[in-house]
Scaffold this active site. Structure first.
Site, PDB file in Angstrom:
ATOM      1  N   ARG A   7       0.859  -1.187   0.000  1.00 22.56           N
ATOM      2  CA  ARG A   7       0.000   0.000   0.000  1.00 22.56           C
ATOM      3  C   ARG A   7       0.894   1.236   0.000  1.00 22.56           C
ATOM      4  O   ARG A   7       1.915   1.271   0.696  1.00 22.56           O
ATOM      5  CB  ARG A   7      -0.911   0.014   1.229  1.00 22.56           C
ATOM      6  CG  ARG A   7      -1.864   1.211   1.194  1.00 22.56           C
ATOM      7  CD  ARG A   7      -2.799   1.277   2.378  1.00 22.56           C
ATOM      8  NE  ARG A   7      -3.574   2.511   2.300  1.00 22.56           N
ATOM      9  CZ  ARG A   7      -4.136   3.104   3.339  1.00 22.56           C
ATOM     10  NH1 ARG A   7      -4.042   2.572   4.540  1.00 22.56           N
ATOM     11  NH2 ARG A   7      -4.797   4.235   3.179  1.00 22.56           N
ATOM     12  N   HIS A   8       0.518   2.225  -0.763  1.00 24.23           N
ATOM     13  CA  HIS A   8       1.298   3.463  -0.877  1.00 24.23           C
ATOM     14  C   HIS A   8       1.541   4.121   0.485  1.00 24.23           C
ATOM     15  O   HIS A   8       0.862   3.840   1.471  1.00 24.23           O
ATOM     16  CB  HIS A   8       0.566   4.450  -1.791  1.00 24.23           C
ATOM     17  CG  HIS A   8      -0.760   4.894  -1.252  1.00 24.23           C
ATOM     18  ND1 HIS A   8      -0.878   5.842  -0.253  1.00 24.23           N
ATOM     19  CD2 HIS A   8      -2.016   4.493  -1.531  1.00 24.23           C
ATOM     20  CE1 HIS A   8      -2.156   6.018   0.033  1.00 24.23           C
ATOM     21  NE2 HIS A   8      -2.876   5.203  -0.727  1.00 24.23           N
ATOM     22  N   ASN A  14      -4.747  11.069   4.000  1.00 24.98           N
ATOM     23  CA  ASN A  14      -4.710   9.956   4.961  1.00 24.98           C
ATOM     24  C   ASN A  14      -4.611  10.513   6.382  1.00 24.98           C
ATOM     25  O   ASN A  14      -5.323  10.074   7.283  1.00 24.98           O
ATOM     26  CB  ASN A  14      -3.491   9.054   4.743  1.00 24.98           C
ATOM     27  CG  ASN A  14      -3.564   8.179   3.515  1.00 24.98           C
ATOM     28  OD1 ASN A  14      -2.578   8.063   2.798  1.00 24.98           O
ATOM     29  ND2 ASN A  14      -4.706   7.567   3.251  1.00 24.98           N
ATOM     30  N   GLN A  20      -9.714   9.061  -0.232  1.00 19.74           N
ATOM     31  CA  GLN A  20      -9.114   9.592  -1.451  1.00 19.74           C
ATOM     32  C   GLN A  20      -9.744   9.007  -2.701  1.00 19.74           C
ATOM     33  O   GLN A  20      -9.984   9.721  -3.663  1.00 19.74           O
ATOM     34  CB  GLN A  20      -7.596   9.309  -1.444  1.00 19.74           C
ATOM     35  CG  GLN A  20      -6.911  10.080  -0.356  1.00 19.74           C
ATOM     36  CD  GLN A  20      -5.491   9.644  -0.125  1.00 19.74           C
ATOM     37  OE1 GLN A  20      -4.584  10.391  -0.399  1.00 19.74           O
ATOM     38  NE2 GLN A  20      -5.299   8.438   0.373  1.00 19.74           N
ATOM     39  N   ARG A  59       0.384   8.953  -5.544  1.00 17.18           N
ATOM     40  CA  ARG A  59       0.855   8.425  -4.267  1.00 17.18           C
ATOM     41  C   ARG A  59       1.422   7.021  -4.395  1.00 17.18           C
ATOM     42  O   ARG A  59       2.390   6.663  -3.731  1.00 17.18           O
ATOM     43  CB  ARG A  59      -0.249   8.493  -3.212  1.00 17.18           C
ATOM     44  CG  ARG A  59      -1.540   7.771  -3.561  1.00 17.18           C
ATOM     45  CD  ARG A  59      -2.677   8.231  -2.645  1.00 17.18           C
ATOM     46  NE  ARG A  59      -3.926   7.516  -2.838  1.00 17.18           N
ATOM     47  CZ  ARG A  59      -4.889   7.899  -3.662  1.00 17.18           C
ATOM     48  NH1 ARG A  59      -4.745   8.964  -4.415  1.00 17.18           N
ATOM     49  NH2 ARG A  59      -6.011   7.209  -3.742  1.00 17.18           N
ATOM     50  N   GLU A  84      -7.078   2.945  -6.918  1.00 15.23           N
ATOM     51  CA  GLU A  84      -7.972   2.758  -5.789  1.00 15.23           C
ATOM     52  C   GLU A  84      -9.412   2.662  -6.289  1.00 15.23           C
ATOM     53  O   GLU A  84      -9.736   3.106  -7.391  1.00 15.23           O
ATOM     54  CB  GLU A  84      -7.824   3.931  -4.810  1.00 15.23           C
ATOM     55  CG  GLU A  84      -8.714   3.869  -3.586  1.00 15.23           C
ATOM     56  CD  GLU A  84      -8.523   2.628  -2.733  1.00 15.23           C
ATOM     57  OE1 GLU A  84      -8.911   1.524  -3.180  1.00 15.23           O
ATOM     58  OE2 GLU A  84      -8.023   2.750  -1.606  1.00 15.23           O
ATOM     59  N   HIS A 144      -3.304   0.523  -3.526  1.00 16.30           N
ATOM     60  CA  HIS A 144      -4.108   1.289  -2.576  1.00 16.30           C
ATOM     61  C   HIS A 144      -4.861   0.362  -1.627  1.00 16.30           C
ATOM     62  O   HIS A 144      -5.162  -0.780  -1.977  1.00 16.30           O
ATOM     63  CB  HIS A 144      -5.096   2.165  -3.339  1.00 16.30           C
ATOM     64  CG  HIS A 144      -4.435   3.007  -4.383  1.00 16.30           C
ATOM     65  ND1 HIS A 144      -4.006   4.288  -4.145  1.00 16.30           N
ATOM     66  CD2 HIS A 144      -4.101   2.744  -5.677  1.00 16.30           C
ATOM     67  CE1 HIS A 144      -3.437   4.773  -5.243  1.00 16.30           C
ATOM     68  NE2 HIS A 144      -3.488   3.857  -6.180  1.00 16.30           N
TER      69      HIS A 144
END
Length: 192
Positions: A7-8, A14, A20, A59, A84, A144
């Site tokens: 995951r980024h 966040n 997002q 991201r 995402e 994501h």
């Protein structure tokens, strides 16, 4: 074949608790440091990755670049299928706002929220393509939280459903016609 699922790193949204979705928010300073921490961890472990691939959102792409550069790995073209989940009118809202406006079942009430089945189909499509194009390569995939949670649920239904932290790292191995978890939601690289 192995796939690593990352995951980024953290973004300002966040940190603020905002969803997002496909809104293209960059990493913040903490997110960059998190990506560097995982890159450092992986550089000290046995080399198992042949290439890095990521979502085309900033991201995830920036996280992937930091890791690929440190490990001196090639980056495949970014893939919009790894984006995402699209959260429609919910993007940019905090949990309290969502509950006030749509209730606790906001995912099924708010306009434009991409269904689980569609998210999973995107992930499986990318995975099948990689298995055909790179059957002997191990790919590190940067994406994501909601997307990865859906992909993991589809591939490894026996896994406990956990919140995937920023810069969490999971590994799946494909053998005997199915995916087997080797590591799940690991963040030891973020511990001081």
């Amino acid at each position: 074949m192995l796939i690593g699922l990352v995951r980024h790193g953290k973004t300002d949204w966040n940190a603020e608790g905002k969803i997002q979705g496909q809104t293209d928010i960059p990493l913040n300073i903490e997110g960059i440091a998190q990506a560097k921490a995982l890159a450092e961890r992986l550089s000290g472990e046995e080399r198992i990755w042949d290439a890095v691939v990521s979502s085309d959102l900033l991201r995830a792409y920036a996280t992937a670049q930091i890791i690929a550069e440190k490990l001196e790995l090639p980056m495949l073209d970014s893939d919009p299928r790894l984006r995402e989940r699209y959260f429609g009118e919910v993007e940019g809202t905090k949990e309290q706002e969502r509950h006030a406006r749509w209730g606790k079942e906001w995912r099924s009430v708010a306009e434009g929220v991409e269904p689980d089945a569609d998210v999973r189909a995107r992930g499986i499509s990318a995975l099948k393509q990689w298995q055909l194009e790179y059957p002997d390569r191990n790919l590190l995939v940067v994406s994501h939280g909601s997307f990865l949670a859906q992909l993991l649920a589809e591939l490894c239904s026996e896994l406990e459903d956990q919140h995937l932290s920023n810069l969490s790292y999971s590994i799946l191995e494909h053998r005997d016609q199915r995916w087997h978890p080797q590591l799940y939601n690991c963040t030891i690289h973020l511990n001081p």
